[in-house]
Design a protein around this motif. Sequence first.
Motif, PDB file in Angstrom:
ATOM      1  N   ASN A   1     -22.279   6.988 -11.645  1.00  0.00           N
ATOM      2  CA  ASN A   1     -22.304   7.690 -12.935  1.00  0.00           C
ATOM      3  C   ASN A   1     -20.902   8.052 -13.410  1.00  0.00           C
ATOM      4  O   ASN A   1     -20.751   8.821 -14.360  1.00  0.00           O
ATOM      5  CB  ASN A   1     -23.163   8.951 -12.890  1.00  0.00           C
ATOM      6  CG  ASN A   1     -24.606   8.655 -12.536  1.00  0.00           C
ATOM      7  OD1 ASN A   1     -25.155   7.633 -12.962  1.00  0.00           O
ATOM      8  ND2 ASN A   1     -25.208   9.521 -11.728  1.00  0.00           N
ATOM      9  N   SER A   2     -19.869   7.478 -12.729  1.00  0.00           N
ATOM     10  CA  SER A   2     -18.469   7.688 -13.139  1.00  0.00           C
ATOM     11  C   SER A   2     -18.126   9.157 -13.268  1.00  0.00           C
ATOM     12  O   SER A   2     -17.511   9.615 -14.235  1.00  0.00           O
ATOM     13  CB  SER A   2     -18.182   6.957 -14.458  1.00  0.00           C
ATOM     14  OG  SER A   2     -18.380   5.579 -14.323  1.00  0.00           O
TER      15      SER A   2
ATOM     16  N   LYS B   1     -11.762  -0.716  -8.445  1.00  0.00           N
ATOM     17  CA  LYS B   1     -11.136  -1.393  -9.564  1.00  0.00           C
ATOM     18  C   LYS B   1      -9.633  -1.279  -9.449  1.00  0.00           C
ATOM     19  O   LYS B   1      -9.083  -0.226  -9.201  1.00  0.00           O
ATOM     20  CB  LYS B   1     -11.605  -0.754 -10.879  1.00  0.00           C
ATOM     21  CG  LYS B   1     -10.982  -1.392 -12.117  1.00  0.00           C
ATOM     22  CD  LYS B   1     -11.512  -0.720 -13.354  1.00  0.00           C
ATOM     23  CE  LYS B   1     -10.892  -1.313 -14.611  1.00  0.00           C
ATOM     24  NZ  LYS B   1     -11.352  -0.635 -15.815  1.00  0.00           N
TER      25      LYS B   1
ATOM     26  N   TYR C   1     -18.868   4.738  -1.025  1.00  0.00           N
ATOM     27  CA  TYR C   1     -19.293   6.139  -1.202  1.00  0.00           C
ATOM     28  C   TYR C   1     -20.700   6.361  -0.663  1.00  0.00           C
ATOM     29  O   TYR C   1     -21.608   5.543  -0.848  1.00  0.00           O
ATOM     30  CB  TYR C   1     -19.253   6.520  -2.670  1.00  0.00           C
ATOM     31  CG  TYR C   1     -19.593   7.965  -2.933  1.00  0.00           C
ATOM     32  CD1 TYR C   1     -18.708   8.980  -2.604  1.00  0.00           C
ATOM     33  CD2 TYR C   1     -20.814   8.314  -3.517  1.00  0.00           C
ATOM     34  CE1 TYR C   1     -19.012  10.310  -2.848  1.00  0.00           C
ATOM     35  CE2 TYR C   1     -21.128   9.651  -3.767  1.00  0.00           C
ATOM     36  CZ  TYR C   1     -20.222  10.637  -3.418  1.00  0.00           C
ATOM     37  OH  TYR C   1     -20.529  11.947  -3.649  1.00  0.00           O
TER      38      TYR C   1
ATOM     39  N   ASN D   1      -5.462  10.834 -18.323  1.00  0.00           N
ATOM     40  CA  ASN D   1      -6.537  11.538 -17.620  1.00  0.00           C
ATOM     41  C   ASN D   1      -6.018  12.729 -16.836  1.00  0.00           C
ATOM     42  O   ASN D   1      -4.889  12.751 -16.352  1.00  0.00           O
ATOM     43  CB  ASN D   1      -7.241  10.580 -16.667  1.00  0.00           C
ATOM     44  CG  ASN D   1      -7.948   9.474 -17.403  1.00  0.00           C
ATOM     45  OD1 ASN D   1      -7.369   8.435 -17.638  1.00  0.00           O
ATOM     46  ND2 ASN D   1      -9.188   9.705 -17.781  1.00  0.00           N
TER      47      ASN D   1
ATOM     48  N   LEU E   1      -8.832   2.357  -8.310  1.00  0.00           N
ATOM     49  CA  LEU E   1      -9.767   3.372  -8.782  1.00  0.00           C
ATOM     50  C   LEU E   1     -11.109   3.155  -8.110  1.00  0.00           C
ATOM     51  O   LEU E   1     -11.695   2.077  -8.209  1.00  0.00           O
ATOM     52  CB  LEU E   1      -9.924   3.294 -10.296  1.00  0.00           C
ATOM     53  CG  LEU E   1     -10.987   4.216 -10.905  1.00  0.00           C
ATOM     54  CD1 LEU E   1     -10.629   5.671 -10.649  1.00  0.00           C
ATOM     55  CD2 LEU E   1     -11.147   3.952 -12.388  1.00  0.00           C
ATOM     56  N   ASN E   2     -11.601   4.174  -7.424  1.00  0.00           N
ATOM     57  CA  ASN E   2     -12.912   4.145  -6.781  1.00  0.00           C
ATOM     58  C   ASN E   2     -13.840   5.053  -7.583  1.00  0.00           C
ATOM     59  O   ASN E   2     -13.616   6.264  -7.659  1.00  0.00           O
ATOM     60  CB  ASN E   2     -12.815   4.649  -5.333  1.00  0.00           C
ATOM     61  CG  ASN E   2     -11.790   3.869  -4.536  1.00  0.00           C
ATOM     62  OD1 ASN E   2     -12.069   2.810  -4.019  1.00  0.00           O
ATOM     63  ND2 ASN E   2     -10.570   4.405  -4.463  1.00  0.00           N
ATOM     64  N   ARG E   3     -14.854   4.470  -8.145  1.00  0.00           N
ATOM     65  CA  ARG E   3     -15.743   5.227  -9.024  1.00  0.00           C
ATOM     66  C   ARG E   3     -16.954   5.751  -8.251  1.00  0.00           C
ATOM     67  O   ARG E   3     -17.577   5.011  -7.479  1.00  0.00           O
ATOM     68  CB  ARG E   3     -16.223   4.370 -10.186  1.00  0.00           C
ATOM     69  CG  ARG E   3     -15.119   4.023 -11.179  1.00  0.00           C
ATOM     70  CD  ARG E   3     -15.692   3.282 -12.369  1.00  0.00           C
ATOM     71  NE  ARG E   3     -14.658   2.864 -13.303  1.00  0.00           N
ATOM     72  CZ  ARG E   3     -14.204   3.615 -14.307  1.00  0.00           C
ATOM     73  NH1 ARG E   3     -14.695   4.828 -14.489  1.00  0.00           N
ATOM     74  NH2 ARG E   3     -13.277   3.154 -15.126  1.00  0.00           N
TER      75      ARG E   3
ATOM     76  N   SER F   1     -17.666  16.572  -6.809  1.00  0.00           N
ATOM     77  CA  SER F   1     -17.783  16.238  -8.217  1.00  0.00           C
ATOM     78  C   SER F   1     -18.762  17.189  -8.892  1.00  0.00           C
ATOM     79  O   SER F   1     -19.122  18.226  -8.334  1.00  0.00           O
ATOM     80  CB  SER F   1     -18.258  14.783  -8.381  1.00  0.00           C
ATOM     81  OG  SER F   1     -17.420  13.898  -7.684  1.00  0.00           O
TER      82      SER F   1
ATOM     83  N   ASP G   1     -10.254  12.323 -13.537  1.00  0.00           N
ATOM     84  CA  ASP G   1     -11.361  12.448 -14.478  1.00  0.00           C
ATOM     85  C   ASP G   1     -12.370  11.318 -14.370  1.00  0.00           C
ATOM     86  O   ASP G   1     -13.532  11.490 -14.740  1.00  0.00           O
ATOM     87  CB  ASP G   1     -10.814  12.470 -15.913  1.00  0.00           C
ATOM     88  CG  ASP G   1     -10.674  13.893 -16.430  1.00  0.00           C
ATOM     89  OD1 ASP G   1     -11.007  14.821 -15.678  1.00  0.00           O
ATOM     90  OD2 ASP G   1     -10.221  14.068 -17.568  1.00  0.00           O
ATOM     91  N   ILE G   2     -11.930  10.153 -13.872  1.00  0.00           N
ATOM     92  CA  ILE G   2     -12.835   8.998 -13.858  1.00  0.00           C
ATOM     93  C   ILE G   2     -13.115   8.483 -12.451  1.00  0.00           C
ATOM     94  O   ILE G   2     -13.748   7.438 -12.296  1.00  0.00           O
ATOM     95  CB  ILE G   2     -12.265   7.856 -14.717  1.00  0.00           C
ATOM     96  CG1 ILE G   2     -10.856   7.499 -14.277  1.00  0.00           C
ATOM     97  CG2 ILE G   2     -12.298   8.230 -16.183  1.00  0.00           C
ATOM     98  CD1 ILE G   2     -10.280   6.315 -15.001  1.00  0.00           C
ATOM     99  N   GLY G   3     -12.659   9.183 -11.439  1.00  0.00           N
ATOM    100  CA  GLY G   3     -12.954   8.740 -10.086  1.00  0.00           C
ATOM    101  C   GLY G   3     -11.884   9.156  -9.101  1.00  0.00           C
ATOM    102  O   GLY G   3     -11.075  10.053  -9.356  1.00  0.00           O
TER     103      GLY G   3
END
Length: 941
Positions: A75-76, A2, A111, A39, A70-72, A94, A57-59
């Motif tokens: 399940n984020s 994203k 991923y 974040n 942003l690479n998630r 993670s 925090d989000i990826g």
Amino acid sequence: MKRLSGHIILIILLLTTISAFSNKPHIINLYREKYQADNKNWAIGQDERGTMYFGNDIGLLEFDGIEWNLNRIPNSLVVRSVAVLSHKTIFTGSYEEFGRWDRDISGKLVYTSLSDNLDKALFKNDDFWKIWIARDCVYFQSFNSIYIYDYNTVKRIPSEKAFLFLTKVRDEFLVQQMLGSLFRLKGDKLEKIEGSEVFQGTDVRVILPYKEDQYLIGTTSKGIYIYDGESFKEWSPVLSGIMNLKELNCGVVSSKGSYYLGTILDGIYEVDINGRIVDHISSESTLQNNTVLSLYEDNLGNIWAALDRGIAYIQYIENMSCYTDPGGKTGAVYCAVLWDNKLFIGTNQGVFYITTEGLNKPNALSDMKLIDGTQGQVWALKVVDGVLYCCHNKGLKEIHKNLSVTDAFAIGTGVYNLSEAKVRDHDLLVLSTYSSIRIVDKKTNRVFTPGQISEPIINAEFDHLGNIWLEHFNRGVYRCKLDDNFSGFRSFSYYGGNNKDGLPYKLKMFKVGGRIVLLGDNRFYTYDDIENEIVPSSLLNESFSTVHNIRQIIPIRENQFWALTDAAIYKFFYDGYEISILENYNLGMNLSLVNAYENVSILNDITSLICLDNGFLLYNKTQETKRNLYKELSAPYIEFMRTVNIDDRIEYKDLTESAEVSYTFNTVTFGFSSNNAFASNLSFQYMLEDVDKDWSVPQKINSISYARLPEGKYKFMVRTIDNLGNYSEPVSYGFEILSPWYQTIWAYMFYVLMIVGILYITWLLILRRYRNLHLQKIRHRETRRLRVLAGELQQEVEQKSAELLTQTSFIIQKNELILRIKDIVDDFYSKNKINALLPLYHKINSLLNNNMNSEDDWKMFLIKFEEKHTGFFKKMKALYPQLTNNDLRLCACLKLNLETKEIASLMNLSIRAVENSRYRLRKKLNIQPSQNLNEFFLEID
């Protein structure tokens, strides 16, 4: 993946750190990157290309110097740890999860979990906090487990106790068992380090290399220790005391020899090799918050900090120290001067001062004090004969050593600048004011006001000919001659400012060896006193041909100058005959000069103060060395090539080989990146051969699209360029847009066949047309012949008809004549019955009767009739075989539409006999009584 442009807020702050007066050579700039909702950022990594990666925090955040992505994780999940193998492969840890990211052909990270097939009960409710890459394996560490990944399989290192943080120092891996001793990890074995029981009951958060073979070990509550391989001893009691209160959390040793220690409670401390605090970076100065979760040194020696809120970046610029005011207390800096062991700063809020010793303290600008009476816009500070003058919007002010302020002279208007001059044995002060200039005789303190030019003058200089040059505040310049009594101008000339002399509207001026040089629209000009005109300075223009947006030239000392652009400064030598660039500095995208009022104040022979819109830089260099203006930048990388069709279907091409692109996918996008684009403040230029005429203007972008390219072969080129005008070698990629289906060889073969077919059909049509034309000609000719023949036949028929009519008429007339003669003879004989005439009478009757029934007449009649009505008798005989010859003769007469009387005469019958014959004929022909007998025969051909 994203895109976060628009979500990540770039905030650039500068941190006051090292003063030129304390001989600390670096400037530190602090940058903040904050994702929406503030974040947390847990870990930092960098690949060989300079792309930065942040565990968030989000990826996984990715920053190539231009754009954030942003690479998630599925399940984020939060990313706690990051380790970078290369630009193609990154490892992350993670919550209950660890894995790898591999870059695909599109340049995006994909991923793959490495923990899906493991027994997750072993790390249930656990995070993986550290990842380290060894020579042939990767270590993933959580509080409960350490896993080894050999790029094929994953196995667990068994342990009875939990771990804190696995740390890599040089080529060794050290880890503390929770609140216990230290262990050395070798392969999949843990070896206890003797003597490390000293760390019982505390957390070891930092292990760094110290000197050549020692270790620096920092704890949260027992201070910082040095481990020499045999024993542990406290490094610096003072520093340990501070760290115990601030809760040390992370650290990094810089390539420049400093240690950066991140704390939970009080930001970042910079410490030298002896344990002395060099600087303190906290929320009181510029940090978003004081909780530092990770520190990382990039490949240019700059420091990144992952914070509880956002990301901070600390950058170094050689020979510079930075002093900024993030709170805006002092305002924009316009000038400065060293006087009476103090540094005085002129800003848009007034004059501030600080002692030179105070500059060595952290957050020095917080100790700046405003001099009462100077509130307002300050344009210049000058020391003349030991007196400090302040050029102010309220006039010229004198600042005394006790920091009191008085008005100097009776100026009556705002003053921009002040300079000294000696004219005809008079020592003068020349004041550039809001309305022309003021000239002060230093000996008598008398103020002269030349009256011809009543306009705002921002600068005034005398040249070697005694001319005084006046720089207008907003437009051109004046060249003037003063009267002997300084009360006016004997003459003056005006240049620039829409004067129709071909010069730029606005001109700046500076003096070189007594001569005036003008600057406007990035071009230099000099005054030719022989020709009495302004001419371009070829030497200066050639030397600065690649430098854009030159705003101001500031003299340093004899033949040395600063050249200021909007984002860079140049130190150069120029004596009117030779020029050389001595030094150049890229201030980056995060330092800002005062727009339209760029200035450098010369404090002494080795120190200059660069004025910023929220502080200043101190330049301090004792040894002059010429620096190469043109340095070669590293070539960029083409990350991906994407093609799109009209239905928005996307295809990516393999960059290892030349691409052949289908014509339907002829919208092409290239993605590119460069080494350290952010730290080096790089922009990109691109060009598509045969489409772009020249390189594009420099842009901070990382992709470019070309829509609906026509068929053909292309070569895309991209290069990097910095604010100093340096650019890299271009990188190119060749590709071909294939012909559309209707222009392929098969299509052309089809076209040829189709053309041949069309030509053949056309030839057949033409042939048919000419054949038809020929046939038409033949028919026309035949028709004409037939018409002629028909005419002839018609004439013949008419002739036959005439002959038949003539013959018929002749027979009828002959018979009528014979009958009339016979009646005459009979009448004569009846009246004269003479016996002697009887033989004659019989002979005449016989002769008349013979002529009445002449077969020759009938034969001739029938011949003529048959010539006109060929086959009539044969047809009638065939249709009605019961007909007799006399019936046929009657049929012929009826065919000729003869009347009964004529028929009777022709056949030598009585009318009664003819009527009977007609009746009998009707019976034989089976003709209805209502049908006309003549019409019946007329219809028979």
